[in-house]
Design an enzyme around this catalytic site. Structure first.
Site, mmCIF file in Angstrom:
data_model
loop_
_atom_site.group_PDB
_atom_site.id
_atom_site.type_symbol
_atom_site.label_atom_id
_atom_site.label_comp_id
_atom_site.label_asym_id
_atom_site.label_seq_id
_atom_site.Cartn_x
_atom_site.Cartn_y
_atom_site.Cartn_z
ATOM 1 N N SER A 76 -5.788 11.105 7.905
ATOM 2 C CA SER A 76 -5.438 9.861 8.598
ATOM 3 C C SER A 76 -5.806 8.668 7.721
ATOM 4 O O SER A 76 -6.637 8.766 6.805
ATOM 5 C CB SER A 76 -6.184 9.766 9.933
ATOM 6 O OG SER A 76 -7.539 9.438 9.701
ATOM 7 N N ASN B 100 -3.503 6.837 17.715
ATOM 8 C CA ASN B 100 -4.448 6.353 16.700
ATOM 9 C C ASN B 100 -5.897 6.373 17.193
ATOM 10 O O ASN B 100 -6.803 6.677 16.423
ATOM 11 C CB ASN B 100 -4.072 4.933 16.241
ATOM 12 C CG ASN B 100 -2.860 4.925 15.326
ATOM 13 O OD1 ASN B 100 -1.960 4.116 15.485
ATOM 14 N ND2 ASN B 100 -2.805 5.812 14.361
ATOM 15 N N ALA C 76 2.834 8.665 4.112
ATOM 16 C CA ALA C 76 2.864 8.180 2.727
ATOM 17 C C ALA C 76 1.486 8.317 2.103
ATOM 18 O O ALA C 76 0.474 8.136 2.783
ATOM 19 C CB ALA C 76 3.299 6.726 2.704
ATOM 20 N N GLU D 176 -9.493 0.031 10.110
ATOM 21 C CA GLU D 176 -8.788 -0.776 11.112
ATOM 22 C C GLU D 176 -9.362 -0.524 12.518
ATOM 23 O O GLU D 176 -8.658 -0.698 13.513
ATOM 24 C CB GLU D 176 -7.296 -0.452 11.079
ATOM 25 C CG GLU D 176 -6.631 -0.842 9.762
ATOM 26 C CD GLU D 176 -5.152 -0.512 9.729
ATOM 27 O OE1 GLU D 176 -4.337 -1.440 9.700
ATOM 28 O OE2 GLU D 176 -4.823 0.691 9.704
ATOM 29 N N ASN E 178 -7.567 8.769 14.518
ATOM 30 C CA ASN E 178 -8.170 8.077 13.372
ATOM 31 C C ASN E 178 -9.696 8.127 13.329
ATOM 32 O O ASN E 178 -10.264 8.611 12.344
ATOM 33 C CB ASN E 178 -7.637 6.642 13.286
ATOM 34 C CG ASN E 178 -6.174 6.626 12.885
ATOM 35 O OD1 ASN E 178 -5.434 7.565 13.165
ATOM 36 N ND2 ASN E 178 -5.725 5.586 12.211
ATOM 37 N N LYS F 22 1.479 4.793 20.595
ATOM 38 C CA LYS F 22 0.988 4.955 19.221
ATOM 39 C C LYS F 22 -0.503 4.636 19.165
ATOM 40 O O LYS F 22 -1.262 5.311 18.465
ATOM 41 C CB LYS F 22 1.775 4.030 18.278
ATOM 42 C CG LYS F 22 1.305 4.124 16.832
ATOM 43 C CD LYS F 22 2.253 3.431 15.897
ATOM 44 C CE LYS F 22 2.026 3.704 14.435
ATOM 45 N NZ LYS F 22 0.731 3.486 13.908
ATOM 46 N N ASN G 179 -2.267 16.249 6.950
ATOM 47 C CA ASN G 179 -2.467 14.882 6.418
ATOM 48 C C ASN G 179 -3.862 14.368 6.713
ATOM 49 O O ASN G 179 -4.495 14.738 7.705
ATOM 50 C CB ASN G 179 -1.459 13.909 7.047
ATOM 51 C CG ASN G 179 -0.049 14.175 6.588
ATOM 52 O OD1 ASN G 179 0.202 15.122 5.847
ATOM 53 N ND2 ASN G 179 0.874 13.357 7.041
ATOM 54 N N GLY H 181 0.871 -1.181 0.000
ATOM 55 C CA GLY H 181 0.000 0.000 0.000
ATOM 56 C C GLY H 181 0.903 1.224 0.000
ATOM 57 O O GLY H 181 2.082 1.127 -0.373
ATOM 58 N N SER H 182 0.379 2.354 0.477
ATOM 59 C CA SER H 182 1.191 3.571 0.419
ATOM 60 C C SER H 182 2.419 3.455 1.332
ATOM 61 O O SER H 182 3.552 3.650 0.885
ATOM 62 C CB SER H 182 0.341 4.796 0.771
ATOM 63 O OG SER H 182 -0.346 4.574 1.975
HETATM 64 O O1 KPL Z 1 -0.935 6.503 11.971
HETATM 65 C C1 KPL Z 1 -1.676 7.405 11.612
HETATM 66 C C2 KPL Z 1 -2.718 7.032 10.637
HETATM 67 O O2 KPL Z 1 -3.160 7.872 9.865
HETATM 68 O O3 KPL Z 1 -3.092 5.849 10.631
HETATM 69 C C3 KPL Z 1 -1.573 8.783 12.184
HETATM 70 C C4 KPL Z 1 -0.539 8.768 13.277
HETATM 71 C C5 KPL Z 1 -2.875 9.221 12.718
HETATM 72 C C6 KPL Z 1 -1.053 9.790 11.183
HETATM 73 O O4 KPL Z 1 -1.981 10.126 10.224
#
Ligand code: KPL
Length: 299
Positions: free
Chosen positions: A247, A182, A122, A260, A186, A178, A245, A9-10
């Site tokens: 998520s 998330n 990415a 997920e 997310n 982490k 970005n 994937g990305s």
């Molecule tokens: O891991 C990420 C995701 O998008 O799944 C974060 C840390 C929220 C960065 O976008």
């Protein structure tokens, strides 16, 4: 090193492409991406620039490698592990979102399984091309903590490919931190359809912080030292660094793909239940995302 990156994937393509600057890399992914890489190579642009020629295949069976880097979505981990088990590996490293992936890999693989976290951004641009939206760092180490000479060797291999890498002795704490990030970013960005930076502002800031605090509480009940302040601080710094970005969960929702959520908010709810910690915010977020998933004709 011979490295298989399972899940082009990305993020998998970015990591595989960066590793291919130094190592023999086989990317396992889907078409038309794989075909394009086989014909024209893989282009990385954005904050990093590379044009590399890894092997690319849609068939991950029977592969022999020094290392498999697993980058599939959490719900595809079991299938990936069964496929990788048909080959021969010296080590596997999970660079995935959510909790429980390493345990799933270890159920099927006859080699040490390491945990990793990565903060590179990415984005998939088109078949054969990914954009690096942020240069971050990678941490890896034994999934139960501690040190291992094999983890050191893998760290050195990533470093040789100019990927900033820390070999860490505290992976359980890093994975929970982490997860806190998330669980905050997310589902909230996916439901509100906003970029990561928006969760720093009211009214979503309170919701995101509550999700992270609950995750820290479950982590502590699970024996991992993660304070509420560290969890919410991590959310703030990641949301600031990745403010523009989208998520991964927002990208999934926007492209009608399965999310997920089970390995993120769902994991916190389930583990909280086992440990006697109430997690109403994560429960509400998980239920709402799952309700959206059920109403869609998902890819
Ligand atoms: O891991 C990420 C995701 O998008 O799944 C974060 C840390 C929220 C960065 O976008």
């Amino acid at each position: 090193m011979d490295i298989v990156v399972f899940g082009a994937g990305s993020l998998g393509s970015l990591v595989g492409g960066l590793l291919a600057r130094e190592h023999d890399v086989t990317l396992v992914g889907r078409n038309p991406h794989v075909d394009r890489i086989e014909r024209n190579g893989l282009r990385i642009d954005g904050e990093l620039d590379a044009h590399v020629f890894p092997t690319a295949t849609t068939d991950g069976t029977g592969l022999d490698a020094d290392l498999a880097v697993v980058t599939v979505k959490a719900f595809d981990t079991d299938a990936a592990a069964r496929t990788l088990a048909t080959g021969s590996l010296d080590a596997a490293l999970s660079l995935q979102n959510g909790m429980g992936n390493e345990a799933t890999l270890a159920t099927h693989l006859d080699c040490p399984v390491f945990a990793g976290t990565i903060t590179y951004g990415a984005m998939f641009v088109e078949p054969g091309r990914v954009e690096c939206t942020g240069i971050g760092e990678l941490a890896l180490g034994p999934r139960d903590g501690g040190s291992s000479p094999l983890a050191d060797r893998i760290g050195t291999a990533f470093g040789a490919a100019a990927i900033e890498t820390t070999v860490a002795m505290d992976m359980p704490r890093r994975l929970w931190r982490k997860l806190a990030v998330n669980t905050a970013i997310n589902p909230v960005t996916a439901l509100a359809r906003v970029e990561n930076g928006a969760i720093l502002d009211p009214p979503t800031a309170d919701l995101a912080a509550a999700a992270a605090r609950e995750t820290a509480q479950v982590a502590r009940a699970d024996g991992v030292e993660l304070t509420d302040t560290e969890a919410t601080g991590a959310v703030e710094s990641v949301a600031t660094a990745t403010a523009a970005n989208r998520s991964s969960m927002l990208q999934d929702v926007e492209s009608d793909a399965r999310t997920e959520v089970d390995a993120i908010s769902g994991y916190v709810v389930d583990r909280g239940e086992e440990l006697g910690v109430d997690t109403p915010t994560n429960r509400t977020l998980a239920t709402t995302i799952r309700t959206w998933e059920r109403g869609q004709d998902l890819r």
